[in-house]
Design an enzyme around this catalytic site. Structure first.
Site, PDB file in Angstrom:
ATOM      1  N   THR A 119       0.740  -1.143   0.014  1.00  0.00           N
ATOM      2  CA  THR A 119       0.223  -0.144  -0.128  1.00  0.00           C
ATOM      3  C   THR A 119       0.921   1.272  -0.132  1.00  0.00           C
ATOM      4  O   THR A 119       0.836   1.979   1.038  1.00  0.00           O
ATOM      5  CB  THR A 119      -0.917  -0.011   1.367  1.00  0.00           C
ATOM      6  OG1 THR A 119      -0.096  -0.028   2.356  1.00  0.00           O
ATOM      7  CG2 THR A 119      -1.852  -1.008   1.131  1.00  0.00           C
ATOM      8  N   GLN A 122       2.041   7.477  -3.716  1.00  0.00           N
ATOM      9  CA  GLN A 122       2.529   7.744  -5.147  1.00  0.00           C
ATOM     10  C   GLN A 122       3.875   7.898  -4.807  1.00  0.00           C
ATOM     11  O   GLN A 122       4.743   7.249  -5.673  1.00  0.00           O
ATOM     12  CB  GLN A 122       1.988   9.042  -5.776  1.00  0.00           C
ATOM     13  CG  GLN A 122       2.624   9.144  -7.296  1.00  0.00           C
ATOM     14  CD  GLN A 122       1.926  10.347  -7.770  1.00  0.00           C
ATOM     15  OE1 GLN A 122       0.808  10.745  -7.775  1.00  0.00           O
ATOM     16  NE2 GLN A 122       2.772  11.102  -8.564  1.00  0.00           N
ATOM     17  N   THR A 157      -2.310   4.558  -2.237  1.00  0.00           N
ATOM     18  CA  THR A 157      -3.321   5.186  -1.520  1.00  0.00           C
ATOM     19  C   THR A 157      -3.600   6.404  -1.681  1.00  0.00           C
ATOM     20  O   THR A 157      -4.657   6.996  -1.308  1.00  0.00           O
ATOM     21  CB  THR A 157      -2.900   4.719   0.055  1.00  0.00           C
ATOM     22  OG1 THR A 157      -1.673   5.485   0.112  1.00  0.00           O
ATOM     23  CG2 THR A 157      -2.637   3.296   0.140  1.00  0.00           C
ATOM     24  N   ASP A 198     -10.392  19.534   4.567  1.00  0.00           N
ATOM     25  CA  ASP A 198      -9.624  20.797   5.141  1.00  0.00           C
ATOM     26  C   ASP A 198      -9.120  20.628   6.634  1.00  0.00           C
ATOM     27  O   ASP A 198      -9.165  21.284   7.510  1.00  0.00           O
ATOM     28  CB  ASP A 198     -10.485  21.883   5.060  1.00  0.00           C
ATOM     29  CG  ASP A 198      -9.482  23.187   5.181  1.00  0.00           C
ATOM     30  OD1 ASP A 198      -8.476  23.084   4.847  1.00  0.00           O
ATOM     31  OD2 ASP A 198     -10.233  24.122   5.548  1.00  0.00           O
ATOM     32  N   ALA A 199      -8.078  19.681   6.412  1.00  0.00           N
ATOM     33  CA  ALA A 199      -7.135  19.314   7.782  1.00  0.00           C
ATOM     34  C   ALA A 199      -6.014  18.738   7.376  1.00  0.00           C
ATOM     35  O   ALA A 199      -5.921  18.000   6.222  1.00  0.00           O
ATOM     36  CB  ALA A 199      -8.115  18.623   8.737  1.00  0.00           C
ATOM     37  N   ASP A 206      -1.326   4.409   7.648  1.00  0.00           N
ATOM     38  CA  ASP A 206      -1.370   3.049   8.787  1.00  0.00           C
ATOM     39  C   ASP A 206      -2.802   2.658   8.702  1.00  0.00           C
ATOM     40  O   ASP A 206      -3.059   1.335   8.895  1.00  0.00           O
ATOM     41  CB  ASP A 206      -0.989   3.640  10.178  1.00  0.00           C
ATOM     42  CG  ASP A 206       0.273   4.307  10.179  1.00  0.00           C
ATOM     43  OD1 ASP A 206       1.187   3.546   9.700  1.00  0.00           O
ATOM     44  OD2 ASP A 206       0.711   5.387  10.748  1.00  0.00           O
TER      45      ASP A 206
END
Length: 268
Positions: A119, A122, A157, A198-199, A206
């Site tokens: 997993t 990019q 992912t 937005d965080a 994980d």
């Protein structure tokens, strides 16, 4: 929560996330991992259906993981090894590693060839393949290269590929090789577009790897459904975290100075 009994062995023991300005703690090495595993062996409880590995900082520890997974696969030929090759990420268009660089060849030469599911994000997929990804076609080609290294399931992912839905969406890609009884192999591809929040979070990779392990167990030949349920769980956890953070934030909805400092460090 999903019905799995888990034995967790730490690869590190830190005071806090390394995104903070300061952190203290220990990095486990090969000898310390073998000591823990020996305890499991002596009690005869080293029988597993899955192994999941993630953040690691020591080259010898990672090499020992390979030895242990090989031994466990000899005991249980159906054991599935899920590897989250945690090495780095891209911030503001610039990729960088946040683990020692000498881990990369161990991942490429020993870990990924043994894994059943990987997993990477990019940037990590680019590190493992030695190729940059600028388009979906290039991403699919990189996933084929990763398949050729060993894993039957590859999920990128998160990516910085542009979404047809606009800049508010994040694209994830999946590829699964399905081996038919007659020996033929079919490759299933999937693409997921997820609405950005937005965080700034740490630990989402994980959580993604753990959820994917659980849902591929429940849907072993349907990567699309497994990924949909994984992303759904991720979305709900993140939204609930945001609501909780806003409720606890100092001064109404404003983050505390410590929260601001962490966000600044992670955005570099």
């Amino acid at each position: 929560v999903l019905g799995f009994e888990v034995d967790a062995l730490n690869s590190v023991q830190f005071s806090n996330h390394t995104g903070y300005a300061h952190w203290k703690g220990q990095v486990l090495n090969s000898d310390e991992l073998h000591e823990l595993y020996e305890g499991l062996q002596l009690n005869g409880v080293n029988k597993y259906d899955y192994v999941l590995t993630g953040y690691t900082r020591d080259k010898s520890f990672l090499a020992s993981v390979v030895d242990i997974v090989r031994e466990l696969k000899k005991q249980n030929s159906k054991l599935v090894y899920v590897c989250d090759p945690v090495m780095g990420d891209e911030w503001n268009g610039q990729g960088s590693m946040y683990v020692p660089e000498d881990l990369l060849p161990v991942y490429k030469e020993k870990v990924v060839p043994l894994a059943d599911i990987i997993t990477p994000n990019q940037f990590e997929a680019e590190l493992l393949s030695g190729r940059k990804i600028h388009s979906q076609e290039e991403a699919l080609s990189v996933m084929d290269e990763l398949h050729a290294m060993g894993p039957d399931t590859v999920v990128i992912t998160s990516s910085n590929l542009p979404s047809p839905r606009g800049s508010d969406y994040l694209i994830a890609l999946g590829s699964q090789r399905i081996r038919n009884p007659d020996g033929s192999v079919v490759t299933e591809r999937i693409r997921m577009e997820m609405h950005k929040v937005d965080a700034v979070f740490v630990g989402t990779g994980d959580l993604f790897a753990a959820m994917l392990l659980a849902w591929t167990h429940k849907h072993p030949s349907n990567l699309k459904v497994a990924c949909e349920k994984t992303v759904s769980a991720m979305h709900h956890v993140l939204q609930r975290t945001i609501r909780c953070a806003k409720a606890q934030a100092v001064g109404g909805l404003k983050p505390s100075p410590a929260q601001l400092e962490l966000r600044m460090v992670q955005s570099k």
